[in-house]
Each structure stands twice: as C-alpha cells, then as structure tokens.
Design a protein around this motif. Structure first.
Motif, PDB file in Angstrom:
ATOM      1  N   VAL A  80       0.835  -1.205   0.000  1.00  0.00           N
ATOM      2  CA  VAL A  80       0.000   0.000   0.000  1.00  0.00           C
ATOM      3  C   VAL A  80       0.870   1.255   0.000  1.00  0.00           C
ATOM      4  CG1 VAL A  80      -1.674   1.342   1.337  1.00  0.00           C
ATOM      5  CG2 VAL A  80      -1.972  -1.117   1.061  1.00  0.00           C
ATOM      6  N   ALA A  81       0.478   2.208  -0.813  1.00  0.00           N
ATOM      7  CA  ALA A  81       1.160   3.499  -0.885  1.00  0.00           C
ATOM      8  C   ALA A  81       0.173   4.608  -0.553  1.00  0.00           C
ATOM      9  CB  ALA A  81       1.740   3.731  -2.276  1.00  0.00           C
ATOM     10  N   SER A  82       0.657   5.623   0.120  1.00  0.00           N
ATOM     11  CA  SER A  82      -0.174   6.800   0.373  1.00  0.00           C
ATOM     12  C   SER A  82      -0.367   7.543  -0.940  1.00  0.00           C
ATOM     13  CB  SER A  82       0.523   7.720   1.376  1.00  0.00           C
ATOM     14  OG  SER A  82       1.674   8.320   0.792  1.00  0.00           O
ATOM     15  N   PRO A  83      -1.385   8.378  -1.031  1.00  0.00           N
ATOM     16  CA  PRO A  83      -1.463   9.258  -2.198  1.00  0.00           C
ATOM     17  C   PRO A  83      -0.353  10.305  -2.083  1.00  0.00           C
ATOM     18  CG  PRO A  83      -3.156   9.842  -0.615  1.00  0.00           C
ATOM     19  CD  PRO A  83      -2.492   8.604  -0.088  1.00  0.00           C
ATOM     20  N   LYS A  84       0.005  10.912  -3.198  1.00  0.00           N
ATOM     21  CA  LYS A  84       0.986  11.996  -3.165  1.00  0.00           C
ATOM     22  C   LYS A  84       0.350  13.147  -2.390  1.00  0.00           C
ATOM     23  CE  LYS A  84       4.002  14.660  -6.186  1.00  0.00           C
ATOM     24  NZ  LYS A  84       4.338  14.937  -7.600  1.00  0.00           N
ATOM     25  N   HIS A  85       1.046  13.619  -1.358  1.00  0.00           N
ATOM     26  CA  HIS A  85       0.465  14.636  -0.481  1.00  0.00           C
ATOM     27  C   HIS A  85       1.562  15.499   0.141  1.00  0.00           C
ATOM     28  CE1 HIS A  85       1.616  11.400   2.246  1.00  0.00           C
ATOM     29  NE2 HIS A  85       1.614  12.284   3.233  1.00  0.00           N
ATOM     30  N   SER A  86       1.130  16.568   0.807  1.00  0.00           N
ATOM     31  CA  SER A  86       2.051  17.445   1.541  1.00  0.00           C
ATOM     32  C   SER A  86       1.376  17.891   2.829  1.00  0.00           C
ATOM     33  CB  SER A  86       2.447  18.651   0.689  1.00  0.00           C
ATOM     34  OG  SER A  86       1.305  19.444   0.403  1.00  0.00           O
ATOM     35  N   HIS A  87       2.167  18.522   3.697  1.00  0.00           N
ATOM     36  CA  HIS A  87       1.670  18.998   4.985  1.00  0.00           C
ATOM     37  C   HIS A  87       2.032  20.474   5.168  1.00  0.00           C
ATOM     38  CE1 HIS A  87       0.967  14.809   5.979  1.00  0.00           C
ATOM     39  NE2 HIS A  87       2.187  14.549   5.584  1.00  0.00           N
ATOM     40  N   PRO A  88       1.252  21.214   5.976  1.00  0.00           N
ATOM     41  CA  PRO A  88       1.498  22.648   6.170  1.00  0.00           C
ATOM     42  C   PRO A  88       2.605  22.922   7.196  1.00  0.00           C
ATOM     43  CG  PRO A  88      -0.403  22.009   7.444  1.00  0.00           C
ATOM     44  CD  PRO A  88       0.028  20.790   6.671  1.00  0.00           C
ATOM     45  N   GLY A  89       3.493  21.983   7.365  1.00  0.00           N
ATOM     46  CA  GLY A  89       4.620  22.107   8.287  1.00  0.00           C
ATOM     47  C   GLY A  89       5.516  20.909   8.105  1.00  0.00           C
ATOM     48  N   VAL A  90       6.503  20.768   8.968  1.00  0.00           N
ATOM     49  CA  VAL A  90       7.449  19.665   8.825  1.00  0.00           C
ATOM     50  C   VAL A  90       6.857  18.360   9.357  1.00  0.00           C
ATOM     51  CG1 VAL A  90       9.425  21.213   8.972  1.00  0.00           C
ATOM     52  CG2 VAL A  90       8.606  20.059  11.042  1.00  0.00           C
ATOM     53  N   GLU A  91       7.379  17.263   8.849  1.00  0.00           N
ATOM     54  CA  GLU A  91       7.039  15.931   9.336  1.00  0.00           C
ATOM     55  C   GLU A  91       8.333  15.195   9.616  1.00  0.00           C
ATOM     56  OE1 GLU A  91       5.069  11.661   7.907  1.00  0.00           O
ATOM     57  OE2 GLU A  91       4.944  13.379   6.568  1.00  0.00           O
TER      58      GLU A  91
END
Length: 155
Positions: A80-91
């Motif tokens: 399983v792979a996550s969808p391509k995504h981003s976050h409004p800060g660091v991870e």
C-alpha cells in the motif's frame, strides 16, 4: 400515477443507472489492475483508503503562537502506498516496523527499515509505500500551522 410520482420515479431510475454504470466502471478498472499485477507476478495492490490505518496519538499547542504538534501512528498493509500529499509544516517519520520507500519531490527515493527516521520539509509533496511483505508502521510527528488541514492531496 401522479405527475410528481412519475418525475420522482424517473429521477430514481436515472440515479440507479448512473450508480450501476459507475460500479461497473470501477469493477472493470479494478479487474484490469488485478490482471496487470498478476501478469507481472505481483500481488494486486490494495487501495490506500482500505490499506492504511491512522491512529491519532497527540495533538497539542506547541507553545509557539499558531503552531501545534501532532503525532500519528500509521499502519500500511503490504504494497500500500499513500497518495501523493504534503503537509502545512514539517514531518518527522520514524519507521517502527517493516520497510518503506519514500518518494520526496525533488529528492532521490529512500528506503527505510525499522528504527530509521526521515525529515520531510514543510510543503514537500511525498509518497510513502510499504515495500515489504508484512504490515509496516510509522510514527509521524508533525509541527504544523494550527487550524490548517493536516493533509493536502497533490495531483
């Protein structure tokens, strides 16, 4: 039958036809993906909607105005792979078990195993995939803007 009942019946029939068509399309699409995976000697990939489990652990104000820390346990079924995504800060992603491949926009792919960690800069589009044969888990810690959606799906 009154005019209103005929109109409602016509609408319901239209909805039923559209629903059946979409279901058939989804079934054909899934069958094609399953056949392609089988032809390549691979198990069919599970959808991220059913193959990911997210458990929220901590959500607290950071002590810096407008910032919060969020910690999440994410379990991935094999393949399983996550969808391509981003976050409004660091991870910061820490692999608890299994093997992941991370694709970060503008960087070479990296494979991490249990005990490895990865810093993902704010706004960087990325994909995480369980490349192992067993369930894999990561602990994701985010430092993000408060009252902002945590996840932005990228195209």
């Amino acid at each position: 039958m009154s005019r209103n009942n005929k109109t409602n019946a016509t609408r319901l029939l239209g909805v039923a036809i559209v629903t059946a068509a979409l279901s058939a399309f989804a079934g054909v699409s899934q069958a094609q993906e399953t056949k392609a995976a089988a032809d390549a000697g691979q198990a069919p990939a599970k959808s991220w909607q059913t193959g990911l489990k997210r458990t929220d652990l901590v959500r607290r104000d950071l002590g810096i105005e407008g910032q919060e820390v969020i910690q999440v346990l994410v379990d991935f079924d094999p393949g399983v792979a996550s969808p391509k995504h981003s976050h409004p800060g660091v991870e910061v992603a820490h692999v608890i078990s299994g093997t992941f491949e991370y694709e970060l926009e503008g960087q070479p792919n990296v494979t991490l195993k249990a005990g490895d960690s990865l810093y993902i800069p704010a706004g960087t589009a990325h994909v995480a995939k369980n490349v192992g044969t067993v369930k894999a888990s990561e602990l994701a810690t985010y430092i993000v803007k408060k009252d902002t959606p945590l996840l932005k799906i990228e195209q």
